[in-house]
Design an enzyme around this catalytic site. Sequence first.
Site, PDB file in Angstrom:
ATOM      1  N   ARG A  57       0.837  -1.200   0.000  1.00  0.00           N
ATOM      2  CA  ARG A  57       0.000   0.000   0.000  1.00  0.00           C
ATOM      3  C   ARG A  57       0.868   1.245   0.000  1.00  0.00           C
ATOM      4  NH1 ARG A  57      -1.987   2.862   4.182  1.00  0.00           N
ATOM      5  NH2 ARG A  57      -1.706   1.179   5.695  1.00  0.00           N
ATOM      6  N   TYR A 110     -11.728  19.601 -16.999  1.00  0.00           N
ATOM      7  CA  TYR A 110     -12.308  18.255 -17.006  1.00  0.00           C
ATOM      8  C   TYR A 110     -13.507  18.183 -16.054  1.00  0.00           C
ATOM      9  CZ  TYR A 110     -12.294  13.126 -16.313  1.00  0.00           C
ATOM     10  OH  TYR A 110     -12.622  11.795 -16.210  1.00  0.00           O
ATOM     11  N   ASP A 183      -3.130  19.648 -15.519  1.00  0.00           N
ATOM     12  CA  ASP A 183      -3.443  18.354 -16.120  1.00  0.00           C
ATOM     13  C   ASP A 183      -2.805  18.367 -17.515  1.00  0.00           C
ATOM     14  OD1 ASP A 183      -4.537  16.165 -17.443  1.00  0.00           O
ATOM     15  OD2 ASP A 183      -6.499  16.381 -16.488  1.00  0.00           O
ATOM     16  N   LYS A 208      -4.622   7.118 -20.416  1.00  0.00           N
ATOM     17  CA  LYS A 208      -4.664   7.611 -21.793  1.00  0.00           C
ATOM     18  C   LYS A 208      -3.385   7.227 -22.540  1.00  0.00           C
ATOM     19  CE  LYS A 208      -8.617   9.538 -20.617  1.00  0.00           C
ATOM     20  NZ  LYS A 208      -8.703   9.312 -19.167  1.00  0.00           N
TER      21      LYS A 208
END
Length: 394
Positions: A57, A110, A183, A208
């Site tokens: 983790r 976005y 971004d 992406k």
Amino acid sequence: MKKKEIETLLAHHAEDRHAYHGAVVPPIFQNSLFTFKDWDAIDEAFDNRIDRYIYSRGKNPTVKMVEEKIAMMAGGEKAQLFPSGMAAITASCMHFLEPNDHVITIKNVYGPANNLLTNYLSKKMGITTTFISGKEVSAFAKAIQENTKLIYLESPSSAVFSLQNISEIALLAKKHGIKTMIDNTWATPLYQQPLAMGIDLEVHSTTKYMGGHSDLVGGVVIGKRVDVDAIFHHEYELLGMKTAPMEAWLLLRSLRTLPMRLKQHQESTMKIAQYLEGHAKITKVNYPGLPSHEQYELGTQQMNGYTGLLSFQLETNDIEKIKAFFNGLELFLIGVSWGGHESLIYAPAISYLKELSPEQFTAMGISLGDIRISIGLESADDLLNDLEQALALI
């Protein structure tokens, strides 16, 4: 030896093949924890959780290898992988913001990021947000308030692919002691380097182009070590934003071919954008690589390439005609994502009308007739033929 090119670095950087028996492909460290020989060894590891492997983790060797490649590619001191692009965005915003702070961002940001700022963080932390077009640096200056702590950019922006002057905005922000993040998913670090222009944090949806095969979901934050380490200790660990070793390994595979894939995306998309620009049933094409784009000159200054996502506006807002075109395509698959090997079509209005208020939707400057396409790795000529036969249905 001379400085290595990016294609070579993405193939070899951060890999120690001697450590895993000379295997040309690194193994997946698909383990939940790491064991130690004695008390002192694990005690020492807990004193340096940022670099030591204790529990997946936190740190994992497969994940770390990918983070080092991405940091190198973006020119950042450090990178931290996340399970999604939105996880990376959320962690970065929460890192920079305190209750009742103010954010400046663009109207075409976005949709889920817009939702995060205007709904979730607004209700939970009293965050206020000013939305501007982003095309003029002066608009950012006018929007600054005493409690402005973050300027959040997305260049090119969602849906309409407008640009912001990254370096000038970074200078403005530093002058006022304001943090910046961007971004940079559309351009990738290969075609745009915001950190070198003064931005504090760069975020990506690795789903992406970095992933590129539509078989993983992920995100990444890149920046100075002090910021990335702080995000690791707080948002990443405390909110459990773990990246799975398998997805990191898939991303490692994809980064090796990223430069070649982007070249093909760019070549095909330019050809298709030029075709669409000359079509009688299309009123506008939004693609920064076209000289007709109103910010083309700015794009040439801060980008050194163009990828495969663009939008265009049909001459009609008749929903039946739009659906006839939309459903008439054979090679363009209908889907929400982009940046993969396959070509996709999507109408932003479908989700934005559900995520945003009518006023927010109108402010974004898009309509029912705005269509977004992602150009994949198929033959550009075949994609052109598909578009032509579908446009004939309008």
